[in-house]
Structures are given as C-alpha cells and as structure tokens.
Design a protein around this motif. Structure first.
Motif, PDB file in Angstrom:
ATOM      1  N   VAL A 104      -5.628  35.677 -12.448  1.00 41.31           N
ATOM      2  CA  VAL A 104      -7.015  35.918 -12.694  1.00 41.31           C
ATOM      3  C   VAL A 104      -7.923  34.775 -12.686  1.00 41.31           C
ATOM      4  N   GLU A 105      -7.327  33.536 -13.047  1.00 45.02           N
ATOM      5  CA  GLU A 105      -8.214  32.329 -13.067  1.00 45.02           C
ATOM      6  C   GLU A 105      -8.426  31.931 -11.767  1.00 45.02           C
ATOM      7  N   LEU A 106      -7.481  32.217 -10.848  1.00 43.49           N
ATOM      8  CA  LEU A 106      -7.710  31.725  -9.399  1.00 43.49           C
ATOM      9  C   LEU A 106      -8.914  32.595  -8.786  1.00 43.49           C
ATOM     10  N   ILE A 107      -8.499  33.894  -9.020  1.00 44.27           N
ATOM     11  CA  ILE A 107      -9.848  34.713  -8.385  1.00 44.27           C
ATOM     12  C   ILE A 107     -10.977  34.473  -8.819  1.00 44.27           C
ATOM     13  N   MET A 108     -11.237  34.357 -10.470  1.00 46.42           N
ATOM     14  CA  MET A 108     -12.481  33.934 -10.741  1.00 46.42           C
ATOM     15  C   MET A 108     -12.923  32.789 -10.279  1.00 46.42           C
ATOM     16  N   GLN A 109     -12.268  31.640 -10.078  1.00 43.50           N
ATOM     17  CA  GLN A 109     -12.532  30.412  -9.501  1.00 43.50           C
ATOM     18  C   GLN A 109     -13.206  30.659  -8.014  1.00 43.50           C
ATOM     19  N   MET A 110     -12.781  31.838  -7.198  1.00 35.44           N
ATOM     20  CA  MET A 110     -13.485  31.968  -6.132  1.00 35.44           C
ATOM     21  C   MET A 110     -14.770  32.516  -6.101  1.00 35.44           C
ATOM     22  N   ALA A 111     -15.303  32.859  -7.234  1.00 37.90           N
ATOM     23  CA  ALA A 111     -16.866  32.988  -7.410  1.00 37.90           C
ATOM     24  C   ALA A 111     -17.675  31.773  -7.076  1.00 37.90           C
ATOM     25  N   VAL A 112     -17.008  30.772  -7.336  1.00 42.69           N
ATOM     26  CA  VAL A 112     -17.766  29.369  -7.193  1.00 42.69           C
ATOM     27  C   VAL A 112     -18.130  29.324  -5.552  1.00 42.69           C
ATOM     28  N   TYR A 113     -16.885  29.448  -4.922  1.00 43.76           N
ATOM     29  CA  TYR A 113     -16.963  29.167  -3.524  1.00 43.76           C
ATOM     30  C   TYR A 113     -17.250  30.427  -2.505  1.00 43.76           C
ATOM     31  N   ALA A 114     -16.857  31.651  -2.984  1.00 40.38           N
ATOM     32  CA  ALA A 114     -17.195  32.787  -2.213  1.00 40.38           C
ATOM     33  C   ALA A 114     -18.241  33.910  -2.851  1.00 40.38           C
ATOM     34  N   GLY A 115     -18.687  33.623  -3.971  1.00 38.56           N
ATOM     35  CA  GLY A 115     -19.763  34.383  -4.532  1.00 38.56           C
ATOM     36  C   GLY A 115     -19.192  35.425  -5.385  1.00 38.56           C
ATOM     37  N   PHE A 116     -19.887  35.980  -6.303  1.00 41.96           N
ATOM     38  CA  PHE A 116     -19.365  36.729  -7.412  1.00 41.96           C
ATOM     39  C   PHE A 116     -19.046  38.079  -6.878  1.00 41.96           C
ATOM     40  N   PRO A 117     -19.563  38.782  -5.907  1.00 44.20           N
ATOM     41  CA  PRO A 117     -18.937  39.977  -5.482  1.00 44.20           C
ATOM     42  C   PRO A 117     -17.471  39.855  -4.890  1.00 44.20           C
ATOM     43  N   ALA A 118     -17.177  38.739  -4.131  1.00 45.58           N
ATOM     44  CA  ALA A 118     -15.828  38.680  -3.555  1.00 45.58           C
ATOM     45  C   ALA A 118     -14.937  38.298  -4.907  1.00 45.58           C
ATOM     46  N   ALA A 119     -15.237  37.608  -5.847  1.00 46.66           N
ATOM     47  CA  ALA A 119     -14.547  37.374  -7.124  1.00 46.66           C
ATOM     48  C   ALA A 119     -14.136  38.809  -7.956  1.00 46.66           C
ATOM     49  N   LEU A 120     -15.372  39.708  -7.944  1.00 49.17           N
ATOM     50  CA  LEU A 120     -15.397  40.923  -8.635  1.00 49.17           C
ATOM     51  C   LEU A 120     -14.430  41.952  -7.770  1.00 49.17           C
ATOM     52  N   ASN A 121     -14.542  41.960  -6.630  1.00 51.52           N
ATOM     53  CA  ASN A 121     -13.718  42.718  -5.744  1.00 51.52           C
ATOM     54  C   ASN A 121     -12.238  42.147  -5.831  1.00 51.52           C
ATOM     55  N   GLY A 122     -12.196  40.892  -6.032  1.00 50.78           N
ATOM     56  CA  GLY A 122     -10.535  40.625  -6.100  1.00 50.78           C
ATOM     57  C   GLY A 122     -10.097  40.798  -7.478  1.00 50.78           C
ATOM     58  N   LEU A 123     -10.844  40.692  -8.522  1.00 54.89           N
ATOM     59  CA  LEU A 123     -10.552  41.174  -9.823  1.00 54.89           C
ATOM     60  C   LEU A 123     -10.093  42.581  -9.738  1.00 54.89           C
ATOM     61  N   ALA A 124     -10.683  43.529  -9.140  1.00 51.89           N
ATOM     62  CA  ALA A 124     -10.687  45.012  -9.164  1.00 51.89           C
ATOM     63  C   ALA A 124      -9.248  45.316  -8.543  1.00 51.89           C
ATOM     64  N   VAL A 125      -8.958  44.470  -7.448  1.00 50.01           N
ATOM     65  CA  VAL A 125      -7.729  44.778  -6.544  1.00 50.01           C
ATOM     66  C   VAL A 125      -6.686  44.317  -7.734  1.00 50.01           C
ATOM     67  N   ALA A 126      -6.818  43.081  -8.349  1.00 49.45           N
ATOM     68  CA  ALA A 126      -5.782  42.396  -9.162  1.00 49.45           C
ATOM     69  C   ALA A 126      -5.794  43.455 -10.300  1.00 49.45           C
ATOM     70  N   ARG A 127      -6.488  44.280 -10.830  1.00 47.95           N
ATOM     71  CA  ARG A 127      -6.514  45.273 -12.106  1.00 47.95           C
ATOM     72  C   ARG A 127      -5.422  46.479 -11.314  1.00 47.95           C
ATOM     73  N   GLN A 128      -5.631  46.805 -10.309  1.00 46.23           N
ATOM     74  CA  GLN A 128      -5.036  47.998  -9.654  1.00 46.23           C
ATOM     75  C   GLN A 128      -3.403  47.556  -9.457  1.00 46.23           C
TER      76      GLN A 128
END
Length: 146
Positions: A104-128
């Motif tokens: 979760v921390e790793l995916i959240m950090q990607m918001a800094v480099y790839a943007g919030f949409p990418a991090a939000l999508n990654g968190l959704a995948v992680a949740r699943q």
C-alpha cells in the motif's frame, strides 16, 4: 505427447527450464495460468515470457525476489495500463514476503511520480488481490479450500 499449440521448447533449453522454475517459485499457479492462457493464441509468446523475464532477468544474482517484486509492482502501478499484470505481481509480492502494508505504501508513493490516477488504480487492484487472498485463507481451525 504435448499439445500442438504448446510452446516449442527444445529439451535442452535451460533458459526455459530455469524460467519455469523461477515463475513457479514466484507466482505458483497464477503464473502458470497466465502462460496457459496464451496456449491457444500465442504459444511462442508464452515461451518468450518464461525465458526472458523469468529465465534471464528474474534469475540473475544481485536482487532477491522480494526486491524484484517491489520494483515490478512500482513499475506496473506507474504505467497505469497493466491492471491484470499488476494483480499477478501483487500476489507474487505477497508470495515472496512483501507485506500488505508495504505494498500500500509503495503504491501510494507512485502518486508522486506517476500521478494520483495511477496510484488510485493501483490501490483498487491491491484491494481486489487482498480480498481474494482473504477469501482463500481458511479461518483458524478450518481446512484450506480445495
């Protein structure tokens, strides 16, 4: 006799054997399912998928599987276009010892480099993936699902 649509692999092909062993170590049945899903459309691509990433790259010294999966989850999250592959690699990361909180921390950090949409999508995948893992984990004292 192998099916006619199986990947063409010479018996002496150590890249393939090394890659298949590494894939099983990382992904277990999930990795094998990805390869099997290509049998009817691109069996040679399945062979390449085993040989290059897993036989050549994942089998190199220098990084352990945990570090490799952390890097892979970060890259796939940042891409923002690879949700099915991200799910496979989040499961693989869990298999090799990466904790959910770390993912979760790793995916959240990607918001800094790839943007919030990418991090939000990654968190959704992680949740699943986490929900699927919980559904497959037996409660205390129960047998694992067959």
């Amino acid at each position: 006799m192998p099916p006619t649509n199986a990947p063409a692999v010479p018996a002496e092909d150590s890249r393939y054997a090394r890659g298949l062993a590494r894939l099983k170590e990382i992904d277990g049945a999930a990795g094998e399912a990805v390869v099997a899903s290509l049998a009817d459309i691109a069996p040679d691509f399945a062979r390449h998928l085993i040989e290059f990433p897993f036989g050549d790259i994942y089998s190199r010294p220098g990084l352990d599987l945990r570090a490799r999966e952390i890097g892979t989850v970060a890259a796939l999250t940042a891409m923002g276009t690879a949700a099915p592959q991200l799910a496979v690699h989040i499961r693989a990361a869990l298999n090799v010892g990466v904790r959910r909180e770390e993912l979760v921390e790793l995916i959240m950090q990607m918001a800094v480099y790839a943007g919030f949409p990418a991090a939000l999508n990654g968190l959704a995948v992680a949740r699943q993936v986490f929900a699927q893992a919980e559904a497959q984990t037996p409660a205390h004292g129960e047998a694992a699902p067959a």
